[in-house]
Scaffold this motif. Structure first.
Motif, PDB file in Angstrom:
ATOM      1  N   ARG A  75       0.855  -1.189   0.000  1.00  0.00           N
ATOM      2  CA  ARG A  75       0.000   0.000   0.000  1.00  0.00           C
ATOM      3  C   ARG A  75       0.891   1.240   0.000  1.00  0.00           C
ATOM      4  NH1 ARG A  75      -1.376  -3.252   3.927  1.00  0.00           N
ATOM      5  NH2 ARG A  75      -0.774  -1.821   5.586  1.00  0.00           N
ATOM      6  N   PRO A  76       1.333   1.690  -1.160  1.00  0.00           N
ATOM      7  CA  PRO A  76       2.177   2.896  -1.184  1.00  0.00           C
ATOM      8  C   PRO A  76       1.480   4.056  -0.482  1.00  0.00           C
ATOM      9  CG  PRO A  76       2.143   1.849  -3.335  1.00  0.00           C
ATOM     10  CD  PRO A  76       1.109   1.153  -2.514  1.00  0.00           C
ATOM     11  N   GLU A  77       2.269   4.894   0.178  1.00  0.00           N
ATOM     12  CA  GLU A  77       1.693   5.990   0.956  1.00  0.00           C
ATOM     13  C   GLU A  77       1.222   7.136   0.078  1.00  0.00           C
ATOM     14  OE1 GLU A  77       2.887   8.905   4.719  1.00  0.00           O
ATOM     15  OE2 GLU A  77       4.164   7.202   4.179  1.00  0.00           O
ATOM     16  N   ALA A  78       1.973   7.454  -0.985  1.00  0.00           N
ATOM     17  CA  ALA A  78       1.649   8.617  -1.815  1.00  0.00           C
ATOM     18  C   ALA A  78       0.394   8.359  -2.639  1.00  0.00           C
ATOM     19  CB  ALA A  78       2.821   8.939  -2.740  1.00  0.00           C
ATOM     20  N   VAL A  79      -0.568   9.278  -2.545  1.00  0.00           N
ATOM     21  CA  VAL A  79      -1.826   9.132  -3.267  1.00  0.00           C
ATOM     22  C   VAL A  79      -1.589   9.017  -4.766  1.00  0.00           C
ATOM     23  CG1 VAL A  79      -4.021  10.264  -3.812  1.00  0.00           C
ATOM     24  CG2 VAL A  79      -3.112  10.365  -1.486  1.00  0.00           C
ATOM     25  N   GLU A  80      -0.633   9.792  -5.292  1.00  0.00           N
ATOM     26  CA  GLU A  80      -0.417   9.803  -6.740  1.00  0.00           C
ATOM     27  C   GLU A  80       0.107   8.476  -7.271  1.00  0.00           C
ATOM     28  OE1 GLU A  80       3.154  12.013  -4.818  1.00  0.00           O
ATOM     29  OE2 GLU A  80       0.963  11.862  -4.535  1.00  0.00           O
ATOM     30  N   HIS A  81       0.445   7.548  -6.389  1.00  0.00           N
ATOM     31  CA  HIS A  81       0.910   6.234  -6.826  1.00  0.00           C
ATOM     32  C   HIS A  81      -0.239   5.255  -7.051  1.00  0.00           C
ATOM     33  CE1 HIS A  81       5.254   6.848  -5.116  1.00  0.00           C
ATOM     34  NE2 HIS A  81       4.993   7.580  -6.178  1.00  0.00           N
ATOM     35  N   TYR A  82      -1.460   5.776  -7.128  1.00  0.00           N
ATOM     36  CA  TYR A  82      -2.641   4.947  -7.380  1.00  0.00           C
ATOM     37  C   TYR A  82      -3.334   5.324  -8.691  1.00  0.00           C
ATOM     38  CZ  TYR A  82      -2.102   3.192  -2.646  1.00  0.00           C
ATOM     39  OH  TYR A  82      -1.606   2.589  -1.513  1.00  0.00           O
ATOM     40  N   TYR A 160     -17.144  13.334  -1.643  1.00  0.00           N
ATOM     41  CA  TYR A 160     -16.895  13.040  -0.230  1.00  0.00           C
ATOM     42  C   TYR A 160     -15.653  12.174  -0.084  1.00  0.00           C
ATOM     43  CZ  TYR A 160     -17.724  11.467   4.568  1.00  0.00           C
ATOM     44  OH  TYR A 160     -17.585  11.185   5.903  1.00  0.00           O
ATOM     45  N   LEU A 161     -15.492  11.219  -0.991  1.00  0.00           N
ATOM     46  CA  LEU A 161     -14.344  10.310  -0.919  1.00  0.00           C
ATOM     47  C   LEU A 161     -13.034  10.997  -1.254  1.00  0.00           C
ATOM     48  CD1 LEU A 161     -15.785   7.082  -2.603  1.00  0.00           C
ATOM     49  CD2 LEU A 161     -15.897   7.793  -0.207  1.00  0.00           C
ATOM     50  N   GLN A 162     -13.082  12.168  -1.895  1.00  0.00           N
ATOM     51  CA  GLN A 162     -11.858  12.870  -2.254  1.00  0.00           C
ATOM     52  C   GLN A 162     -11.133  13.451  -1.042  1.00  0.00           C
ATOM     53  OE1 GLN A 162     -10.726  13.093  -5.569  1.00  0.00           O
ATOM     54  NE2 GLN A 162     -12.465  11.733  -5.969  1.00  0.00           N
ATOM     55  N   GLN A 163     -11.840  13.635   0.060  1.00  0.00           N
ATOM     56  CA  GLN A 163     -11.257  14.307   1.224  1.00  0.00           C
ATOM     57  C   GLN A 163     -10.308  13.364   1.961  1.00  0.00           C
ATOM     58  OE1 GLN A 163     -14.442  16.527   3.491  1.00  0.00           O
ATOM     59  NE2 GLN A 163     -15.761  15.325   2.141  1.00  0.00           N
ATOM     60  N   PRO A 164      -9.034  13.691   2.029  1.00  0.00           N
ATOM     61  CA  PRO A 164      -8.057  12.788   2.665  1.00  0.00           C
ATOM     62  C   PRO A 164      -8.417  12.490   4.115  1.00  0.00           C
ATOM     63  CG  PRO A 164      -6.934  14.523   1.440  1.00  0.00           C
ATOM     64  CD  PRO A 164      -8.389  14.902   1.485  1.00  0.00           C
ATOM     65  N   TRP A 244      -7.860   5.181  -4.990  1.00  0.00           N
ATOM     66  CA  TRP A 244      -8.198   5.001  -6.408  1.00  0.00           C
ATOM     67  C   TRP A 244      -9.133   6.131  -6.870  1.00  0.00           C
ATOM     68  CZ3 TRP A 244      -8.459  -0.345  -8.957  1.00  0.00           C
ATOM     69  CH2 TRP A 244      -7.468  -1.191  -8.442  1.00  0.00           C
ATOM     70  N   TRP A 245     -10.069   6.530  -6.010  1.00  0.00           N
ATOM     71  CA  TRP A 245     -10.948   7.654  -6.353  1.00  0.00           C
ATOM     72  C   TRP A 245     -10.167   8.975  -6.365  1.00  0.00           C
ATOM     73  CZ3 TRP A 245     -13.580   3.631  -3.776  1.00  0.00           C
ATOM     74  CH2 TRP A 245     -14.787   3.230  -4.370  1.00  0.00           C
ATOM     75  N   ARG A 246      -9.201   9.077  -5.477  1.00  0.00           N
ATOM     76  CA  ARG A 246      -8.484  10.348  -5.325  1.00  0.00           C
ATOM     77  C   ARG A 246      -7.502  10.624  -6.453  1.00  0.00           C
ATOM     78  NH1 ARG A 246      -8.096   8.707   1.014  1.00  0.00           N
ATOM     79  NH2 ARG A 246     -10.231   9.389   1.508  1.00  0.00           N
ATOM     80  N   THR A 247      -7.321   9.663  -7.344  1.00  0.00           N
ATOM     81  CA  THR A 247      -6.456   9.881  -8.505  1.00  0.00           C
ATOM     82  C   THR A 247      -7.262   9.943  -9.803  1.00  0.00           C
ATOM     83  OG1 THR A 247      -6.062   7.506  -8.693  1.00  0.00           O
ATOM     84  CG2 THR A 247      -4.445   8.792  -7.444  1.00  0.00           C
ATOM     85  N   MET A 248      -8.561  10.077  -9.725  1.00  0.00           N
ATOM     86  CA  MET A 248      -9.372  10.093 -10.941  1.00  0.00           C
ATOM     87  C   MET A 248      -9.016  11.272 -11.848  1.00  0.00           C
ATOM     88  SD  MET A 248     -13.083   8.806  -9.528  1.00  0.00           S
ATOM     89  CE  MET A 248     -13.856   8.683 -11.140  1.00  0.00           C
ATOM     90  N   ASP A 249      -8.862  12.442 -11.268  1.00  0.00           N
ATOM     91  CA  ASP A 249      -8.478  13.601 -12.076  1.00  0.00           C
ATOM     92  C   ASP A 249      -7.065  13.426 -12.627  1.00  0.00           C
ATOM     93  OD1 ASP A 249     -10.896  14.893 -11.726  1.00  0.00           O
ATOM     94  OD2 ASP A 249     -10.213  16.067  -9.999  1.00  0.00           O
TER      95      ASP A 249
END
Length: 329
Positions: A75-82, A160-164, A244-249
């Motif tokens: 589970r990589p920590e950085a969001v952008e790695h998803y 809602y899911l975008q909020q860390p 996965w949702w947080r990297t949609m954009d």
């Protein structure tokens, strides 16, 4: 390395492989042409427990990974790695680790998007795609989350899911109840699977405002199955899956070079009659035009009475369609 098998299937073995910079846990059974099963949220490789034996008995090497951020996989920590490029890279690396040039990819929920995108970005490595639940989404003028927000407003649950850390903490308070409530939200016999029910979080509200209360288990889910999911998410938390949702954009930005690229891979699309996800704005048009978007689509299959958890709710029907598609390749 062997771990106790899923669903009592002794022939399913477990091991770890290195792929795309992470360690990935896979469950596998059988020998023959490779079929890779890609789960969605909130699931793990356990969601394919009913498919292993049927596909292996038909002469296929069946491999189901815990995808990035899930289960026993890193589970990589950085969001952008998803991003989708990372997730596609994981699957290509998995094929390399298995010594295979090609595979048929079967995806459910988010796993469908990984399957479609792997076929789009690396058609040379994909013999066929079977998508359960979600059709092919060609890259549009804006990201999917932006498009849904434009159509439905800021209350759409993806925002809602975008909020860390927010949904992460809410779901992690009781992982077992959270998984059950998510499953009960979308299964076919659930009153919460009605097509008219859009996933809108009220202003100042939480997911708890739109999820049903945890009640009796649906017929397709045993206490032992729920234990597997609950243990996994109690150990890992939900952040990996939510990323996965947080990297949609970000994924939309990164896939700009494939704008308008053809989807040429042979494909099968299967969804449940009572799957609320296909009732979101615009999806009816996508499904109606899927043959034009995916010229080598063999057929679209609607499973009566089935909700969002396709291969768990209707395993016999799904297995029959998988074998029919695989046999024709």
């Amino acid at each position: 390395m062997n771990i106790p098998s899923q669903g009592g299937t002794a022939e399913v073995s477990h091991r770890f492989v290195q792929t795309n910079g992470i360690q990935m846990h896979i469950a596998e059974q059988g020998e023959g042409p490779l079929v890779v099963l890609l789960h969605g949220f909130p699931e793990t490789s356990h969601s394919w427990r009913h498919q292993f034996a049927a596909l292996a008995a038909a002469g296929y090497h069946v491999v189901a990974p815990d995808q990035r951020g899930y289960g026993r996989t890193d589970r990589p920590e950085a969001v952008e790695h998803y991003s989708q490029l990372h997730l596609v890279g994981d699957i290509i690396g998995l094929l390399d680790a298995l010594g295979e040039e090609q595979a048929v990819l079967v995806g459910h929920d988010w796993g469908s998007q990984v399957a479609w995108n792997t076929a789009l970005l690396r058609p040379d490595r994909v013999r066929g795609v079977v998508a359960l639940g979600l059709p092919y989404f060609p890259r549009g003028p804006m990201s999917a989350v932006a498009g849904m927000t434009h159509a439905l407003g800021p209350g759409f649950y993806m925002n809602y899911l975008q909020q860390p850390g927010v949904a992460d903490a809410e779901l992690a308070r009781d992982p077992r109840a959270s998984v059950l409530r998510l499953f009960q939200w979308g299964f076919g016999d659930s009153p919460h699977a009605e097509a008219a029910t859009l996933p809108m979080v009220p202003e100042g509200g939480t997911l708890s405002d739109i999820l049903p209360e945890a009640g009796a288990l649906p017929a397709w889910l045993t206490e032992a199955d729920l234990d597997v999911y609950a243990e996994a998410f109690a150990r890992t938390g939900f952040t990996g899956g939510l990323n996965w949702w947080r990297t949609m954009d970000l994924s939309w930005e990164l896939t700009a070079p494939w704008q308008g690229a053809p989807m040429t891979t042979p494909a099968l699309y299967v969804y449940g009659e009572r799957d609320g996800s296909v009732q979101l704005p615009g999806l009816d048009q996508l499904i109606a035009n899927l043959q034009y978007l995916v010229p080598n689509l063999t057929r679209t299959v609607v499973l009566p009475g089935v909700g969002h958890w396709t291969q768990q709710e209707g395993p016999e029907e799904v297995n029959a369609e998988l074998l029919k598609f695989l046999g024709a390749l």
